[in-house]
Structure formats: structure tokens, C-alpha cells
Enzyme design. Structure first.
Site, mmCIF file in Angstrom:
data_model
loop_
_atom_site.group_PDB
_atom_site.id
_atom_site.type_symbol
_atom_site.label_atom_id
_atom_site.label_comp_id
_atom_site.label_asym_id
_atom_site.label_seq_id
_atom_site.Cartn_x
_atom_site.Cartn_y
_atom_site.Cartn_z
ATOM 1 N N ILE A 128 0.872 -1.157 0.000
ATOM 2 C CA ILE A 128 0.000 0.000 0.000
ATOM 3 C C ILE A 128 0.915 1.214 0.000
ATOM 4 O O ILE A 128 1.890 1.262 0.737
ATOM 5 C CB ILE A 128 -0.997 0.016 1.177
ATOM 6 C CG1 ILE A 128 -1.982 1.180 1.033
ATOM 7 C CG2 ILE A 128 -0.301 -0.018 2.509
ATOM 8 C CD1 ILE A 128 -3.209 1.070 1.921
ATOM 9 N N GLU A 174 2.262 -7.511 6.181
ATOM 10 C CA GLU A 174 3.547 -7.380 6.859
ATOM 11 C C GLU A 174 3.896 -5.909 6.875
ATOM 12 O O GLU A 174 3.592 -5.180 5.930
ATOM 13 C CB GLU A 174 4.626 -8.179 6.128
ATOM 14 C CG GLU A 174 4.360 -9.666 6.192
ATOM 15 C CD GLU A 174 5.329 -10.481 5.360
ATOM 16 O OE1 GLU A 174 6.114 -9.902 4.577
ATOM 17 O OE2 GLU A 174 5.280 -11.703 5.466
ATOM 18 N N ASN A 218 7.794 1.371 11.146
ATOM 19 C CA ASN A 218 6.774 2.166 10.466
ATOM 20 C C ASN A 218 5.611 2.427 11.437
ATOM 21 O O ASN A 218 4.530 1.842 11.331
ATOM 22 C CB ASN A 218 6.298 1.459 9.195
ATOM 23 C CG ASN A 218 5.464 2.353 8.310
ATOM 24 O OD1 ASN A 218 4.966 3.382 8.741
ATOM 25 N ND2 ASN A 218 5.310 1.937 7.063
ATOM 26 N N TYR A 274 -3.087 0.280 11.231
ATOM 27 C CA TYR A 274 -3.539 -1.112 11.221
ATOM 28 C C TYR A 274 -4.181 -1.481 12.559
ATOM 29 O O TYR A 274 -5.220 -2.143 12.600
ATOM 30 C CB TYR A 274 -2.385 -2.051 10.890
ATOM 31 C CG TYR A 274 -1.767 -1.795 9.532
ATOM 32 C CD1 TYR A 274 -2.543 -1.469 8.422
ATOM 33 C CD2 TYR A 274 -0.392 -1.881 9.345
ATOM 34 C CE1 TYR A 274 -1.977 -1.235 7.186
ATOM 35 C CE2 TYR A 274 0.182 -1.645 8.107
ATOM 36 C CZ TYR A 274 -0.608 -1.329 7.033
ATOM 37 O OH TYR A 274 -0.042 -1.096 5.808
#
Length: 150
Positions: free
Chosen positions: A83, A117, A122, A129
């Protein structure tokens, strides 16, 4: 990380268009990939995600592609392969909107579980998420390329 898709919802708003991408969109995708990532995927790797078991979505503001996501779908399970939001468009919630659109597409096609993953450093992606209900299911040491080694 993974999530049960039945528990994730939300509407996609404030986006001009989210649509399926084709291999013809690869050049635009590569431009964003190279700008957004320190270690971008190669054109061959991105191009390999236009096959039978893959779905690609693009996020457009006006006529310009501002982001994309690539999904691998196998029966009731999918993997978010990549993404990516153009750096100039980051920080506006577009990644969240794109991911929610991808989740809705997956739900409509019978997918029950989404895996992904993420680089341990990050923090912004991990926070997104987690807000969407993803939980950590494992860790791979030395998986991602770094400036010096992995």
C-alpha cells in the site's frame, strides 16, 4: 498482522475515485513507489501483481493517481502486498480510505481474513492497522532491507 474482516468497517469518503488498476497503470504506480519508499519495489515485482490471484486498487484525487494497494487473494484469505500513498498526499487519511475500500472489496468477494507485513519502524502504518483491528501474529527477523543489511 492480521484481522478478521467481519469486524472492520467504515465508509470511504473525501476521495474523488478509487478504482481497479490494470497493468497499463504500472508507470504511474512506479513513480509513486519510488518517491514513497526508501527501498521501492522493482517494476518487475509491481508488474507481477497483475495476475489471476491479485487485485490492484488506485486512489485518485482528480485525474492524478495518488496511491495504490496490491492484494493477493486466495480463497477466503488475502494478503495486503503493498500500500503506497504519494508523499505529497500523505497525512490526509488517504491510506486509511484506500485500505477501507480494499477491505470492502474483499468482504464483497467472500474474503474473511486479511494478512499484511509491516516494517517494525513504520509507526504510522502500525498505528493505522491497529486502529482498524489488526493484531500482531508474528515477527520476521531481518526481513526488510535497511541501509546496512537487513
Amino acid at each position: 498482522m492480521a484481522t478478521d474482516l467481519a469486524q472492520v468497517g467504515g465508509e470511504v469518503t473525501e476521495v474523488i475515485a478509487i478504482r481497479a488498476l490494470e497493468a497499463d497503470d504500472l508507470d504511474e504506480m512506479m513513480k509513486i513507489e519510488q518517491l514513497a519508499h526508501e527501498f521501492p519495489w522493482s517494476e518487475a515485482t509491481l508488474g507481477s501483481c497483475f495476475g489471476r490471484f491479485y487485485r490492484a486498487l488506485g486512489l485518485y484525487l482528480g485525474p492524478e493517481l495518488q496511491g495504490f494497494c496490491l492484494l493477493q487473494v486466495l480463497f477466503e484469505e488475502a494478503t495486503l502486498m503493498n500500500i503506497c500513498i504519494a508523499p505529497a498526499a500523505q497525512g490526509q487519511g488517504l491510506g486509511r480510505q484506500l485500505l477501507l475500500a480494499a477491505i470492502e472489496l474483499l468482504k464483497e468477494t467472500g474474503v474473511e481474513r486479511l494478512l499484511l507485513e509491516v516494517r517494525v519502524g513504520n509507526a504510522a502504518a502500525i498505528a493505522l492497522y491497529r486502529r482498524l483491528g489488526f493484531i500482531e501474529t508474528g515477527s520476521r527477523a531481518d526481513y526488510y532491507q535497511a541501509k546496512e543489511g537487513r
